[in-house]
Design a protein around this motif. Structure first.
Motif, PDB file in Angstrom:
ATOM      1  N   ARG A  61       0.874  -1.166   0.000  1.00 46.31           N
ATOM      2  CA  ARG A  61       0.000   0.000   0.000  1.00 46.31           C
ATOM      3  C   ARG A  61       0.914   1.219   0.000  1.00 46.31           C
ATOM      4  N   ILE A  62       0.820   2.018  -1.065  1.00 46.90           N
ATOM      5  CA  ILE A  62       1.796   3.081  -1.300  1.00 46.90           C
ATOM      6  C   ILE A  62       1.122   4.443  -1.363  1.00 46.90           C
ATOM      7  N   VAL A  63       1.756   5.424  -0.703  1.00 42.77           N
ATOM      8  CA  VAL A  63       1.391   6.830  -0.906  1.00 42.77           C
ATOM      9  C   VAL A  63       2.447   7.441  -1.807  1.00 42.77           C
ATOM     10  N   LEU A  64       2.021   8.048  -2.895  1.00 39.50           N
ATOM     11  CA  LEU A  64       2.906   8.629  -3.901  1.00 39.50           C
ATOM     12  C   LEU A  64       2.753  10.142  -3.930  1.00 39.50           C
ATOM     13  N   ALA A  65       3.868  10.867  -3.933  1.00 37.58           N
ATOM     14  CA  ALA A  65       3.836  12.330  -4.027  1.00 37.58           C
ATOM     15  C   ALA A  65       4.720  12.779  -5.186  1.00 37.58           C
ATOM     16  N   GLU A  66       4.116  13.407  -6.178  1.00 34.64           N
ATOM     17  CA  GLU A  66       4.829  13.892  -7.356  1.00 34.64           C
ATOM     18  C   GLU A  66       3.985  15.002  -7.974  1.00 34.64           C
ATOM     19  N   ASP A  67       4.589  16.187  -8.166  1.00 35.83           N
ATOM     20  CA  ASP A  67       3.792  17.326  -8.635  1.00 35.83           C
ATOM     21  C   ASP A  67       3.457  17.255 -10.121  1.00 35.83           C
ATOM     22  N   SER A  68       4.274  16.578 -10.917  1.00 32.49           N
ATOM     23  CA  SER A  68       3.994  16.438 -12.347  1.00 32.49           C
ATOM     24  C   SER A  68       2.883  15.403 -12.546  1.00 32.49           C
ATOM     25  N   VAL A  69       1.762  15.845 -13.070  1.00 33.96           N
ATOM     26  CA  VAL A  69       0.617  14.951 -13.254  1.00 33.96           C
ATOM     27  C   VAL A  69       0.985  13.789 -14.169  1.00 33.96           C
ATOM     28  N   LEU A  70       1.711  14.079 -15.241  1.00 35.10           N
ATOM     29  CA  LEU A  70       2.069  13.037 -16.202  1.00 35.10           C
ATOM     30  C   LEU A  70       2.949  11.969 -15.553  1.00 35.10           C
TER      31      LEU A  70
ATOM     32  N   VAL B  30       6.260   5.049   1.263  1.00 34.53           N
ATOM     33  CA  VAL B  30       6.069   6.378   0.681  1.00 34.53           C
ATOM     34  C   VAL B  30       7.070   6.542  -0.457  1.00 34.53           C
ATOM     35  N   VAL B  31       6.588   7.008  -1.596  1.00 32.56           N
ATOM     36  CA  VAL B  31       7.447   7.371  -2.722  1.00 32.56           C
ATOM     37  C   VAL B  31       7.214   8.850  -2.992  1.00 32.56           C
ATOM     38  N   THR B  32       8.280   9.651  -2.903  1.00 31.69           N
ATOM     39  CA  THR B  32       8.094  11.096  -3.058  1.00 31.69           C
ATOM     40  C   THR B  32       9.207  11.747  -3.865  1.00 31.69           C
ATOM     41  N   ASP B  33       8.831  12.771  -4.611  1.00 33.16           N
ATOM     42  CA  ASP B  33       9.800  13.619  -5.287  1.00 33.16           C
ATOM     43  C   ASP B  33      10.458  14.526  -4.257  1.00 33.16           C
ATOM     44  N   VAL B  34      11.686  14.981  -4.540  1.00 37.89           N
ATOM     45  CA  VAL B  34      12.362  15.919  -3.644  1.00 37.89           C
ATOM     46  C   VAL B  34      11.730  17.294  -3.735  1.00 37.89           C
ATOM     47  N   ARG B  35      11.580  17.803  -4.954  1.00 36.57           N
ATOM     48  CA  ARG B  35      11.086  19.174  -5.158  1.00 36.57           C
ATOM     49  C   ARG B  35       9.578  19.166  -5.370  1.00 36.57           C
ATOM     50  N   MET B  36       8.883  19.906  -4.486  1.00 40.38           N
ATOM     51  CA  MET B  36       7.426  19.930  -4.534  1.00 40.38           C
ATOM     52  C   MET B  36       6.939  21.366  -4.338  1.00 40.38           C
ATOM     53  N   PRO B  37       5.670  21.643  -4.708  1.00 41.74           N
ATOM     54  CA  PRO B  37       5.104  22.956  -4.425  1.00 41.74           C
ATOM     55  C   PRO B  37       5.050  23.192  -2.920  1.00 41.74           C
ATOM     56  N   PRO B  38       5.073  24.473  -2.465  1.00 43.77           N
ATOM     57  CA  PRO B  38       4.984  25.667  -3.319  1.00 43.77           C
ATOM     58  C   PRO B  38       6.333  26.211  -3.768  1.00 43.77           C
ATOM     59  N   GLY B  39       7.396  25.857  -3.122  1.00 42.66           N
ATOM     60  CA  GLY B  39       8.689  26.477  -3.415  1.00 42.66           C
ATOM     61  C   GLY B  39       9.533  25.736  -4.417  1.00 42.66           C
ATOM     62  N   PHE B  40       9.192  24.473  -4.692  1.00 39.82           N
ATOM     63  CA  PHE B  40       9.960  23.637  -5.618  1.00 39.82           C
ATOM     64  C   PHE B  40      11.447  23.613  -5.252  1.00 39.82           C
ATOM     65  N   GLN B  41      11.713  23.519  -3.946  1.00 36.77           N
ATOM     66  CA  GLN B  41      13.089  23.389  -3.463  1.00 36.77           C
ATOM     67  C   GLN B  41      13.293  21.952  -2.984  1.00 36.77           C
ATOM     68  N   ASP B  42      13.087  21.732  -1.687  1.00 35.24           N
ATOM     69  CA  ASP B  42      13.247  20.381  -1.151  1.00 35.24           C
ATOM     70  C   ASP B  42      12.071  20.005  -0.247  1.00 35.24           C
TER      71      ASP B  42
ATOM     72  N   GLY C 141       9.519  18.048  -0.663  1.00 32.36           N
ATOM     73  CA  GLY C 141       9.232  16.622  -0.594  1.00 32.36           C
ATOM     74  C   GLY C 141      10.197  15.891   0.317  1.00 32.36           C
ATOM     75  N   LEU C 142      11.470  16.248   0.228  1.00 31.35           N
ATOM     76  CA  LEU C 142      12.479  15.638   1.099  1.00 31.35           C
ATOM     77  C   LEU C 142      12.198  15.993   2.554  1.00 31.35           C
ATOM     78  N   ARG C 143      11.894  17.276   2.816  1.00 26.34           N
ATOM     79  CA  ARG C 143      11.636  17.703   4.193  1.00 26.34           C
ATOM     80  C   ARG C 143      10.430  16.962   4.771  1.00 26.34           C
ATOM     81  N   ALA C 144       9.413  16.771   3.953  1.00 28.71           N
ATOM     82  CA  ALA C 144       8.244  16.022   4.407  1.00 28.71           C
ATOM     83  C   ALA C 144       8.633  14.581   4.725  1.00 28.71           C
ATOM     84  N   ALA C 145       9.479  13.993   3.877  1.00 27.30           N
ATOM     85  CA  ALA C 145       9.931  12.614   4.105  1.00 27.30           C
ATOM     86  C   ALA C 145      10.722  12.513   5.400  1.00 27.30           C
ATOM     87  N   LEU C 146      11.594  13.486   5.649  1.00 27.12           N
ATOM     88  CA  LEU C 146      12.392  13.483   6.878  1.00 27.12           C
ATOM     89  C   LEU C 146      11.492  13.633   8.101  1.00 27.12           C
TER      90      LEU C 146
END
Length: 217
Positions: free
Chosen positions: A6-15, A53-65, A67-72
């Motif tokens: 059972r996976i939660v996925l976080a990625e801002d690019s819809v495609l 959890v599978v997550t991108d590093v850069r996420m809205p709103p700042g597109f910095q880190d 996703g990583l901070r949320a993971a930490l």
């Protein structure tokens, strides 16, 4: 067939998000939530209690880190929550921060290019979910280049084995890739740990962490 996750996925690019959902479901996993920002990721984990959890590093709103901070933050609250972080570029500091969470197991850091290698990506997902440690080969190569002097004592074959160990591969997998016996791989690893002044350990993931800790130190 591996156990369904059972996976939660976080990625801002819809495609890319939809593509990842398709890949994960193809391998029998259930994406219980697919979200586009870090806040939604934290909320989804609280709501669904996923196995990964599978997550991108850069996420809205700042597109910095974000996703990583949320993971930490998630790992700080739930040290045993397996997390696989995806990044567009090699960021050694990100990999190091992730490895320092919990007891360092059940974490992975992959470049997004690796997603195109579907079988390898699926293996990484399952390995992290099972408590393994996975670091992208390109990150490993950069770490090896960064600490070239301490590795001068290693033979070319030992360097090759060290790189495969740091990627999270088991002795059996290394033996198959290099077409040698597991006993030979075990001997190489013993020599590597001895030359790097690292204590030998039977547990593959702790061995990986020890090697990476040395490389990034």
């Amino acid at each position: 067939m591996p156990e369904s996750l059972r996976i939660v996925l976080a990625e801002d690019s819809v495609l890319l998000r939809e593509g990842l959902v398709g890949v994960l479901e193809r391998f029998g996993h259930e994406v219980v939530a697919a979200v586009g920002d870090a806040d939604a990721l934290v909320e989804a984990v609280a709501a669904y209690d996923p196995g990964l959890v599978v997550t991108d590093v850069r996420m809205p709103p700042g597109f910095q880190d974000e996703g990583l901070r949320a993971a930490l933050a998630l790992r700080a609250e739930r040290p045993t929550l397996p997390v696989l972080v995806l990044s567009q570029y090699v960021q050694r500091a990100y990999a190091a921060e992730l490895l320092d969470t919990g007891d360092g197991t059940g974490v992975g850091y992959l470049l997004k290019d690796r997603i195109g290698q579907v079988e390898q990506f699926a293996e990484a997902v399952e390995r992290v979910a099972a408590g393994g440690t996975v670091v992208d080969p390109e990150v490993v190569r950069q770490l090896l280049r960064r600490r070239r002097d301490p590795l001068a004592a290693l033979t070319p074959r030992e360097r090759e084995v060290l790189g495969l160990v740091a990627e999270g591969k088991s002795n059996g997998a290394i033996a198959r890739e290099l077409v040698v016996t597991e006993a030979a791989v075990g001997k190489h690893i013993g020599n590597i740990l001895g030359k790097l002044d690292l204590p030998p350990a039977e547990d593959t993931h702790r061995r990986v962490l020890a090697v990476l800790a040395y490389l990034r130190g």
